[in-house]
Scaffold this active site. Structure first.
Site, PDB file in Angstrom:
ATOM      1  N   HIS A  19       0.687  -1.223   0.095  1.00  6.03           N
ATOM      2  CA  HIS A  19       0.057   0.017   0.114  1.00  6.03           C
ATOM      3  C   HIS A  19       0.915   1.433  -0.077  1.00  6.03           C
ATOM      4  O   HIS A  19       0.456   2.286  -0.481  1.00  6.03           O
ATOM      5  CB  HIS A  19      -0.813   0.022   1.074  1.00  6.03           C
ATOM      6  N   ASP A 121      -5.924   6.028   2.543  1.00  6.29           N
ATOM      7  CA  ASP A 121      -5.955   4.602   2.435  1.00  6.29           C
ATOM      8  C   ASP A 121      -7.255   4.078   3.030  1.00  6.29           C
ATOM      9  O   ASP A 121      -7.916   4.718   3.690  1.00  6.29           O
ATOM     10  CB  ASP A 121      -4.894   3.863   3.182  1.00  6.29           C
ATOM     11  N   ALA A 342      14.074  -7.703  -4.109  1.00 10.52           N
ATOM     12  CA  ALA A 342      14.456  -7.540  -5.504  1.00 10.52           C
ATOM     13  C   ALA A 342      14.354  -6.046  -6.147  1.00 10.52           C
ATOM     14  O   ALA A 342      13.128  -5.560  -5.661  1.00 10.52           O
ATOM     15  CB  ALA A 342      13.895  -8.613  -6.372  1.00 10.52           C
ATOM     16  N   GLN A 344      12.334  -5.187  -8.137  1.00  6.26           N
ATOM     17  CA  GLN A 344      11.209  -5.773  -9.075  1.00  6.26           C
ATOM     18  C   GLN A 344      10.879  -5.140 -10.397  1.00  6.26           C
ATOM     19  O   GLN A 344      10.779  -5.479 -11.402  1.00  6.26           O
ATOM     20  CB  GLN A 344      10.040  -5.958  -8.237  1.00  6.26           C
ATOM     21  N   HIS A 359       2.532 -14.008  -7.240  1.00  5.13           N
ATOM     22  CA  HIS A 359       1.173 -14.199  -6.435  1.00  5.13           C
ATOM     23  C   HIS A 359      -0.020 -13.588  -6.600  1.00  5.13           C
ATOM     24  O   HIS A 359      -0.919 -13.629  -5.965  1.00  5.13           O
ATOM     25  CB  HIS A 359       1.869 -13.973  -4.754  1.00  5.13           C
ATOM     26  N   TRP A 362      -1.728  -6.703  -6.309  1.00  2.01           N
ATOM     27  CA  TRP A 362      -2.112  -5.968  -7.250  1.00  2.01           C
ATOM     28  C   TRP A 362      -0.932  -5.205  -7.885  1.00  2.01           C
ATOM     29  O   TRP A 362      -0.597  -5.039  -9.142  1.00  2.01           O
ATOM     30  CB  TRP A 362      -3.213  -4.878  -6.965  1.00  2.01           C
ATOM     31  N   SER A 364       2.396  -6.140  -8.158  1.00  2.00           N
ATOM     32  CA  SER A 364       2.993  -7.095  -8.869  1.00  2.00           C
ATOM     33  C   SER A 364       2.298  -7.117 -10.426  1.00  2.00           C
ATOM     34  O   SER A 364       2.871  -7.172 -11.317  1.00  2.00           O
ATOM     35  CB  SER A 364       3.211  -8.265  -8.275  1.00  2.00           C
ATOM     36  N   GLU A 367       2.850  -4.365 -12.406  1.00  2.00           N
ATOM     37  CA  GLU A 367       4.105  -3.999 -12.960  1.00  2.00           C
ATOM     38  C   GLU A 367       4.611  -5.087 -13.869  1.00  2.00           C
ATOM     39  O   GLU A 367       5.235  -4.758 -14.995  1.00  2.00           O
ATOM     40  CB  GLU A 367       5.180  -4.107 -11.662  1.00  2.00           C
ATOM     41  N   GLU A 383      -7.346 -10.787  -1.847  1.00  2.00           N
ATOM     42  CA  GLU A 383      -7.985 -10.741  -3.225  1.00  2.00           C
ATOM     43  C   GLU A 383      -7.157 -11.192  -4.511  1.00  2.00           C
ATOM     44  O   GLU A 383      -7.298 -11.112  -5.456  1.00  2.00           O
ATOM     45  CB  GLU A 383      -8.134  -9.111  -3.421  1.00  2.00           C
TER      46      GLU A 383
HETATM   47  N1  UDP Z   1       8.687  -5.497  -4.280  1.00  7.66           N
HETATM   48  C1  UDP Z   1       9.992  -5.403  -4.618  1.00  7.66           C
HETATM   49  N2  UDP Z   1      10.932  -6.326  -4.398  1.00  7.66           N
HETATM   50  C2  UDP Z   1      10.496  -7.379  -3.985  1.00  7.66           C
HETATM   51  C3  UDP Z   1       9.349  -7.844  -3.362  1.00  7.66           C
HETATM   52  C4  UDP Z   1       8.280  -6.680  -3.634  1.00  7.66           C
HETATM   53  O1  UDP Z   1      10.304  -4.443  -5.400  1.00  7.66           O
HETATM   54  O2  UDP Z   1      11.602  -8.488  -3.604  1.00  7.66           O
HETATM   55  C5  UDP Z   1       7.766  -4.617  -4.536  1.00  7.66           C
HETATM   56  C6  UDP Z   1       6.833  -5.066  -5.695  1.00  7.66           C
HETATM   57  O3  UDP Z   1       7.406  -4.206  -6.858  1.00  7.66           O
HETATM   58  C7  UDP Z   1       5.432  -4.204  -5.672  1.00  7.66           C
HETATM   59  C8  UDP Z   1       5.466  -4.244  -4.036  1.00  7.66           C
HETATM   60  O4  UDP Z   1       6.566  -4.747  -3.497  1.00  7.66           O
HETATM   61  O5  UDP Z   1       5.536  -3.070  -5.730  1.00  7.66           O
HETATM   62  C9  UDP Z   1       4.456  -5.570  -3.573  1.00  7.66           C
HETATM   63  O6  UDP Z   1       3.243  -5.238  -3.706  1.00  7.66           O
HETATM   64  P1  UDP Z   1       2.091  -6.257  -4.042  1.00  7.66           P
HETATM   65  O7  UDP Z   1       0.935  -5.723  -4.314  1.00  7.66           O
HETATM   66  O8  UDP Z   1       2.493  -7.033  -5.622  1.00  7.66           O
HETATM   67  O9  UDP Z   1       2.131  -7.555  -3.065  1.00  7.66           O
HETATM   68  P2  UDP Z   1       2.105  -7.491  -1.466  1.00  7.66           P
HETATM   69  O10 UDP Z   1       3.301  -7.304  -1.027  1.00  7.66           O
HETATM   70  O11 UDP Z   1       1.263  -6.463  -0.860  1.00  7.66           O
HETATM   71  O12 UDP Z   1       1.547  -8.937  -1.182  1.00  7.66           O
END
Ligand code: UDP
Length: 486
Positions: A19, A121, A342, A344, A359, A362, A364, A367, A383
């Site tokens: 978030h 939020d 990472a 990402q 997984h 949202w 991910s 992106e 979700e």
């Molecule tokens: N992320 C990242 N590196 C990692 C793991 C996650 O940069 O090793 C970032 C990813 O790019 C995304 C966020 O963390 O912006 C994770 O948000 P997402 O909604 O995908 O999943 P959540 O962490 O909420 O389950």
């Protein structure tokens, strides 16, 4: 007319990295348009975004943080635990339970600083009341797209699973722009049983209704029909401003701005540059979910059996427990297991990356879409099972890691077997018509995402419309004030 006063907007992110990251990106987009943007954040969460905020400020953007204490004592959480990723996955709800204790701090800061708008939020419903008192608009930030929001809206309204005997029977969710089938086991937990957080949901809904609308990290080319659905079903407008990961560039340290993340970045990018174009499977499961050792072992074997190069981010400590014997030697040069964080967005934008095992969080998902990635979907909770439908059934840019029915609330989740994973990876990386179709649609989606944030793109226009809307409110407020004084 004199130049209008600069707008001042407060952004209030929830205590979860998924978030926090996108809302900081949204705040930065506003700052890039000259809006004075302040992010209200607690100390350890502030540390996660420091690199991003400092870089923006150094570049002259009016972006800053305002730090307030996390309610550790009130909530009974140990000092420093301020984010769901600081807790084991099954205890993440404790952060939700702590949220109401932040109400006094939010109220005090908003009344003191009187911003022109609040972007809050969903977890902070009281911000709607304060905004109303201050005569300023409150916008909601859901941190997910309008597809999952619409699915949840329809399920709440129509209860299509009532009377369905089996948990694994797919049921049509009524009224949506596309046919979406969901089993009961795929519904978020709060829709299935009376969990402690359920009562909060009604408060969130009330505050949602009292909002000026929703700011969404998504883009019209992907979700416009859900924006129309949402307006019909809830009477609320929405503005697409994403993918925010494309609209902002921040050295790959979003949410992981420490030395280890920085070292990982160098390591990842140099490893990727030695790989063939579009060859690497990137596997990452967000910021807080964890796997059992058995599941990690199967995943390792599945990635190995896929025969593809892979970059696998592992958040669980102690690889000794689960790593198959001789695994690292066998995959040396072909597989990189990366502990921790990472970069990402950089990985998904790298030309060597060819698929994303995700997984379906949202951010991910978006992106991945922005990177033009075909996806292997492996939802785990909340979700994410709904988001999987968007990827696989609606957009058709991915395949499921396992065809077996899985669940958001299983105490003992089904283990996805190595063969299933290797087969799924093959389905999108191999030759053949189906794989090529998936890859082509993913590429096209990536192109549309890129266009949305370029000059005259739909999301650039979305942000302009939103800023104009807030200026209107500012104007109206001044008129009211002038009337009162006059
Ligand atoms: N992320 C990242 N590196 C990692 C793991 C996650 O940069 O090793 C970032 C990813 O790019 C995304 C966020 O963390 O912006 C994770 O948000 P997402 O909604 O995908 O999943 P959540 O962490 O909420 O389950």
């Amino acid at each position: 007319d004199a130049d209008p006063l600069p707008l001042r907007i407060f952004f209030i992110p929830f205590f979860a990295t998924g978030h926090l990251i996108p809302l900081v990106d949204v705040a930065r987009l506003f700052a890039a348009r000259g809006v004075d943007s302040t992010i209200l954040v607690t100390p350890t969460n502030a540390a996660l975004i420091r690199v991003t905020v400092d870089a923006a400020a150094a570049g002259g953007l009016p972006l800053r943080t305002l730090i307030y204490p996390f309610p550790s004592a009130e909530s009974g959480l140990p000092p420093g635990v301020e984010n769901i990723s600081d807790l084991p996955s099954e205890e993440s709800y404790k952060i939700d339970l702590a949220a109401p204790f932040t109400r006094p701090a939010h109220e005090q800061l908003l009344r003191l600083h009187r911003p022109d708008a609040v972007v809050s939020d969903v977890h902070f419903p009281w911000t709607a009341l304060v905004a109303r008192d201050l005569c300023v608009p409150r916008f909601l930030f859901t941190a997910v797209g309008l597809f999952p929001v619409s699915v949840v809206t329809s399920v709440r309204q129509h209860r299509p699973h009532a009377g369905v005997a089996r948990d694994d029977e797919p049921v049509l969710v009524p009224d949506l722009p596309h046919p979406v089938f969901l089993t009961r086991s795929e519904l978020p937990e709060f829709l299935r049983r009376d969990v402690p957080l359920r009562r909060f949901r009604d408060e969130y809904m009330e505050a949602e209704t009292a909002s000026a609308g929703v700011i969404v990290n998504s883009f019209a080319e992907m979700e416009a029909s859900y924006s129309e659905y949402y307006l019909r079903a809830r009477g609320l407008r929405s503005w697409f401003v994403g993918p925010v990961s494309l609209a902002t560039s921040n050295a790959g340290l979003r949410g992981g701005g420490d030395a280890a993340a920085s070292a990982n970045r160098t390591r990842c990018l140099s490893w990727l540059s030695a790989q063939a174009p579009r060859s690497v499977v990137y596997a990452c499961f967000g910021s807080w979910c964890r796997f059992t050792n058995e599941q990690l072992r199967e995943m390792a074997q599945g990635l190995e059996a896929s025969g593809r190069p892979f970059l696998w981010v592992v958040r669980e400590e102690d690889g000794q427990e689960w790593m198959p014997q001789g695994f690292e030697q066998r995959v040396e040069g072909r597989g990189l297991v990366l502990p921790g964080w990472a970069p990402q967005v950089d990985v998904l934008g790298h030309e060597a990356t060819g698929a994303f095992l995700t997984h379906c969080g949202w951010n991910s998902l978006l992106e991945g879409a922005a990177g033009g990635m075909p996806m292997v979907t492996w939802p785990l909770s909340t979700e994410q099972f709904i988001n999987e439908k968007l990827v696989v059934a609606v957009l058709q840019v991915g395949v499921r890691a396992s065809e077996r029915c899985r669940s958001t609330v299983d105490d003992e989740p089904h283990v996805v077997r190595a063969e299933e994973l290797a087969r799924a990876v093959g389905k999108i990386m191999d030759g053949g018509e189906e794989a090529e179709g998936i890859r082509r649609r993913a590429r096209e989606l990536g192109e549309k995402a890129g266009q949305a944030v370029r000059e005259d793109g739909s999301s650039v226009k979305g942000l302009s419309d939103l800023i104009a809307e807030i200026r209107d409110w500012q104007g109206k407020k001044k008129d009211v004030a002038a009337d009162v004084v006059g």
